[in-house]
Design an enzyme around this catalytic site. Structure first.
Site, PDB file in Angstrom:
ATOM      1  N   LYS A 181     -27.287 -64.930  22.396  1.00  0.00           N
ATOM      2  CA  LYS A 181     -27.924 -66.150  22.871  1.00  0.00           C
ATOM      3  C   LYS A 181     -28.819 -65.829  24.067  1.00  0.00           C
ATOM      4  O   LYS A 181     -28.440 -65.044  24.944  1.00  0.00           O
ATOM      5  CB  LYS A 181     -26.841 -67.155  23.273  1.00  0.00           C
ATOM      6  CG  LYS A 181     -27.349 -68.492  23.795  1.00  0.00           C
ATOM      7  CD  LYS A 181     -26.167 -69.381  24.162  1.00  0.00           C
ATOM      8  CE  LYS A 181     -26.612 -70.721  24.729  1.00  0.00           C
ATOM      9  NZ  LYS A 181     -25.449 -71.582  25.068  1.00  0.00           N
ATOM     10  N   SER A 190     -25.806 -75.862  22.983  1.00  0.00           N
ATOM     11  CA  SER A 190     -27.026 -75.123  23.232  1.00  0.00           C
ATOM     12  C   SER A 190     -27.104 -73.780  22.494  1.00  0.00           C
ATOM     13  O   SER A 190     -28.117 -73.073  22.585  1.00  0.00           O
ATOM     14  CB  SER A 190     -27.179 -74.856  24.738  1.00  0.00           C
ATOM     15  OG  SER A 190     -26.086 -74.132  25.256  1.00  0.00           O
ATOM     16  N   SER A 226     -21.178 -76.458  23.911  1.00  0.00           N
ATOM     17  CA  SER A 226     -22.334 -75.748  23.378  1.00  0.00           C
ATOM     18  C   SER A 226     -22.020 -74.643  22.385  1.00  0.00           C
ATOM     19  O   SER A 226     -22.938 -74.078  21.793  1.00  0.00           O
ATOM     20  CB  SER A 226     -23.163 -75.170  24.529  1.00  0.00           C
ATOM     21  OG  SER A 226     -23.801 -76.199  25.236  1.00  0.00           O
TER      22      SER A 226
END
Length: 489
Positions: free
Chosen positions: A88, A164, A188
């Site tokens: 990520k 996210s 997230s």
């Protein structure tokens, strides 16, 4: 084999990380061939917009070095050694590589050093070859940053992949990689897991380290991964469990490695069932309620005691505290961006919802900030007291099916109003962050239109959650479900 062709690359799409590592250990494939296969699959999934920074050359160099060492075939490597892996683009910095964090203000930023967790991934021989899309500063439970554009959910282009960690989730759900890293501050990891039909474990507080930084959101956030199988989640958690000297929080080590614990069924658990939300708002969607209740019946059939229970928190105080902590965090983003740019960010270099948080952060007082931290601790005690007599909480991951785009990233005038909209969709996810409890989302349901539904389990530690998840994975298998955007023909 001398080279990976399209057919063999797509055949590997459904093999989990442990299975791919076993192919190397057995001599059937090399780390380089696994990476080549992942690159073929990534090319086929370009339309998802999941990967925003390509690190292909570093991945090839790492895979070649692993193959040349011969170590992966000597039997002394870990269970995920040699497997292609995506990071990520927030919280998982690779020194010398881009780290934009979804922000236009940071579009040219290069990370100065590896994050601690990346060093752990590399020490366990995961082959890192790209960074995945994320909303600006991880602010949103959807992934549609103005910098890179939205990531497409492989299940449907009409609904968000969540956020996210949405880029990571889309890449795993489509079969590009068996696992990818994520982070979780109000859901997230678990929100994209629910939207994309994956296993998403948020570890307990301090299970991993944010070094060289201190922590994030006063301990609300923690990092782990998105996977398709429970055993991959356990193996990856073993890889990153630990702390760095000076960490502000520390978690006691597990009694045994998490992957090893999966071989043992859990003792009968006392499970509290809630199909509603701790926050005021619309009722939980009936299809979500049905999925949670079906999971409750499965758990009862497996020998656990499941009963409806009310858990007490002051929802208004929790929402206020989370808003304050995000305001201060976004003021820090402004400081980071100013240092990077050599000037304050221009209006168009932050998204509108970020500016709301930044500007509220500028006016947040020390008393308000300290009060938010105190509220987090007080509401944790209230929640734990309310869970007396129960070991685990069973609840929805999301209160709705996967939501549409342009819902969870919009400015609402105030940060608190922004989170009121988010919590009307996410419900319980943020309570795991506030309390520091571990929580896992499992793809145990499907809507009438074929979209995945995540069901959530929460507990103080990860072992029992992984053991329960392993039981449910056998009782209600999800491995054969494939989204429309699956890479294999």
């Amino acid at each position: 084999m001398d080279a990976v062709d399209n057919n063999s690359a797509f055949d590997l799409a459904g093999v989990d990380a442990i299975g791919q590592a076993q192919l190397i250990a057995s001599g059937e494939l090399t780390a380089t061939e696994l990476l080549d296969a992942a690159l073929i699959r990534l090319s086929a999934a370009r339309g998802l917009n999941a990967v925003v920074h390509e690190l292909f050359d570093r991945g090839r160099e790492q895979a070649a070095a692993l193959d040349a060492s011969g170590r992966l075939r000597r039997g002394d490597a870990g269970p995920v050694a040699g497997v292609p892996f995506l990071l990520k683009d927030l919280g998982a910095a690779v020194g010398g590589a881009p780290e934009s964090m979804g922000s236009r203000a940071l579009r040219t930023r290069i990370a100065p050093q590896n994050a601690w967790i990346v060093d752990r991934y590399l020490a366990n021989d995961l082959v890192v070859f790209g960074k995945t899309n994320t909303p600006e500063w991880g602010n949103h439970c959807t992934t549609e940053p103005s910098l890179f554009g939205p990531t497409v959910n492989p299940w449907s282009p009409d609904v968000t992949p969540g956020g996210s960690s949405g880029g990571s989730a889309a890449a795993v759900a489509a079969g590009v990689v068996p696992a990818a890293s994520g982070g979780d501050g109000t859901g997230s990891i678990r929100v994209p897991a629910s939207c994309c039909g994956l296993v998403g474990l948020k570890p307990r507080r301090a299970r991993t380290s944010f070094a060289p930084a201190g922590h994030l959101l006063e301990g609300l956030a923690v990092e782990h991964a998105l996977t398709r199988t429970v055993r991959d989640s356990a193996a990856l958690l073993d890889a990153v469990t630990g702390s760095d000297p000076g960490d502000p929080y520390n978690a006691a080590p597990p009694a045994m490695p998490f992957l090893q614990a999966l071989a043992q069924p859990p003792a009968p658990q006392r499970i509290a069932l809630s199909t509603g939300s701790p926050f005021p708002g619309p009722a939980t969607d009936p299809e979500i309620v049905a999925a949670v209740e079906a999971t409750a019946r499965l758990l009862a059939d497996l020998g656990h005691r499941v009963e409806p229970a009310a858990t007490a928190v002051n929802a208004d105080a929790v929402a206020d505290a989370i808003a304050v902590l995000h305001n201060v965090s976004n003021a820090q983003l402004h400081e980071l961006a100013s240092a990077h740019l050599g000037r304050p960010p221009a209006d168009d270099e932050f998204e509108a919802s970020t500016w709301v948080m930044v500007r509220e952060g500028f006016t947040t007082t020390g008393v308000q900030y300290a009060g938010a931290i105190e509220t987090v601790h007080a509401e944790t005690r209230r929640f734990v007291t309310g869970m007396a007599g129960h070991d685990v909480l069973l609840a929805p991951t999301l209160l709705t099916p996967p939501p549409p785009y342009a819902l969870l990233d919009q400015p609402r005038g105030t940060t608190r109003a922004f989170f009121d909209v988010e919590f009307a969709t996410t419900g319980w996810t943020s309570l795991a962050n506030v309390t520091g409890w571990a929580a896992i989302s499992l793809p145990l349901g499907t809507t009438s239109t074929g979209l995945p539904i995540g069901v959530q389990l929460m507990a103080p530690e990860e072992t029992v959650l992984l053991q329960l998840a392993a039981q449910l994975e056998v009782a209600a298998p999800w491995a054969d479900r494939r989204p429309a955007g699956w890479v294999a023909p």
